[in-house]
Design an enzyme around this catalytic site. Structure first.
Site, PDB file in Angstrom:
ATOM      1  N   ASP A  22       0.825  -1.212   0.000  1.00  0.00           N
ATOM      2  CA  ASP A  22       0.000   0.000   0.000  1.00  0.00           C
ATOM      3  C   ASP A  22       0.862   1.268   0.000  1.00  0.00           C
ATOM      4  O   ASP A  22       1.981   1.271   0.500  1.00  0.00           O
ATOM      5  CB  ASP A  22      -0.906  -0.024   1.244  1.00  0.00           C
ATOM      6  N   HIS A  39       1.995   3.761  -9.094  1.00  0.00           N
ATOM      7  CA  HIS A  39       1.820   2.326  -9.364  1.00  0.00           C
ATOM      8  C   HIS A  39       3.000   1.780 -10.178  1.00  0.00           C
ATOM      9  O   HIS A  39       3.451   0.660  -9.960  1.00  0.00           O
ATOM     10  CB  HIS A  39       0.503   2.073 -10.103  1.00  0.00           C
ATOM     11  N   LEU A 133      10.596 -20.588  -4.743  1.00  0.00           N
ATOM     12  CA  LEU A 133       9.673 -19.658  -4.080  1.00  0.00           C
ATOM     13  C   LEU A 133       8.316 -19.749  -4.770  1.00  0.00           C
ATOM     14  O   LEU A 133       8.245 -19.712  -6.001  1.00  0.00           O
ATOM     15  CB  LEU A 133      10.216 -18.223  -4.197  1.00  0.00           C
TER      16      LEU A 133
END
Ligand code: IPE
Ligand code: IPE
Ligand code: MG
Length: 244
Positions: A22, A39, A133
């Site tokens: 965020d 963004h 991962l």
């Protein structure tokens, strides 16, 4: 501790880290830039988080990229974000594949533009044999919606006789969620100073350790991940019992 340490030095390293990424908008506004620029810079910070997890040998990373509520944002912002997801998956999937990362998605993928859905499927298929991962990207994801969908799936199985009502357990329920097969997050990080879950992994975070950081997502570095992991390692997880 600013330096990434190996698993051997940090025995309680989390198995699964989830991050609410965020603060992109505020990062941009503070620089008199449009939120869209925020963004774009946020997408770069994703690399840091992935690199940090690989270095720390954390096997599961889940990133909240777009919530089911984020569709309420202005059309221009939503379109820009869809463009970034398109660009990010295209650009990063080969590199992530070479690094041994398995890409996974949770959320209502059907709501995404058709070509993004194709990229999602392609990247999942391309990386399906990797095991270094597991990178889960939550796209058009909402925890409440996920729980309702799971309830619907179970109800359907009971209706068809595939499942007995008495067999609906916590384990059965968890295996009907989008996150089936992925352990619950040990450490849940939210950047930007906000202290709420915003509908992220509601079921799965029942016993997660929450770490709220003031850093805005585009500024997030692997040292911030290290800081959160250090804090996690100093927590005492009791799961309702008493500490020994
Ligand atoms: C997070 O940054 C990215 C998404 C929700 C897609 P925000 O866009 O929420 O940034 P702030 O909270 O407005 O600063
Ligand atoms: C949560 O952030 C969603 C993502 C980070 C993708 P928001 O910025 O949408 O959350 P609220 O609106 O502040 O709760
Ligand atoms: Mg926000």
């Amino acid at each position: 501790m600013g330096i990434i340490q190996s698993k051997t030095l940090l025995p309680q390293i989390p198995e699964h880290v989830a991050i609410i990424m965020d603060g992109n908008g505020r990062w941009a506004t503070r620089r008199s830039l449009s939120r869209l620029k925020g963004h774009e810079h946020g997408a770069k910070a994703v690399r840091e988080a992935v690199k940090g997890c690989v270095e720390l040998e954390i096997p599961y990373l889940t990133l909240f990229a777009f919530s089911s509520e984020n569709w309420k944002r202005p059309e221009e912002e939503v379109n820009h974000l869809m463009g970034l997801f398109r660009f990010f998956i295209k650009r990063e999937m080969n590199e992530l594949n070479s690094a041994g990362v398995r890409i996974n998605f949770i959320g209502n993928i059907n709501k995404l533009p058709d070509d993004v859905q194709i990229l999602v499927e392609y990247s999942v298929d391309l990386t399906k044999s990797n095991s270094k991962l597991v990178l889960t990207i939550a796209l058009s994801y909402g925890g409440q919606e996920e729980i309702v969908n799971a309830a619907r799936r179970l109800a359907e199985k009971v209706k068809t006789g595939e499942l007995n009502l008495d067999d609906i357990s916590e384990e059965e329920f968890a295996s009907s969620l989008d996150t089936a097969g992925i352990p619950d997050p040990d450490l849940l990080i939210r950047t930007s100073g906000e202290k709420r879950l915003s509908n992220f992994l509601l079921w799965q975070s029942a016993y997660s350790e929450l770490v709220f950081m003031d850093v805005l997502w585009p500024d997030f570095k692997k040292e911030d991940l290290q800081q959160a992991v250090d804090e996690y390692c100093n927590r005492c997880r009791r799961y309702g019992a008493v500490s020994v």
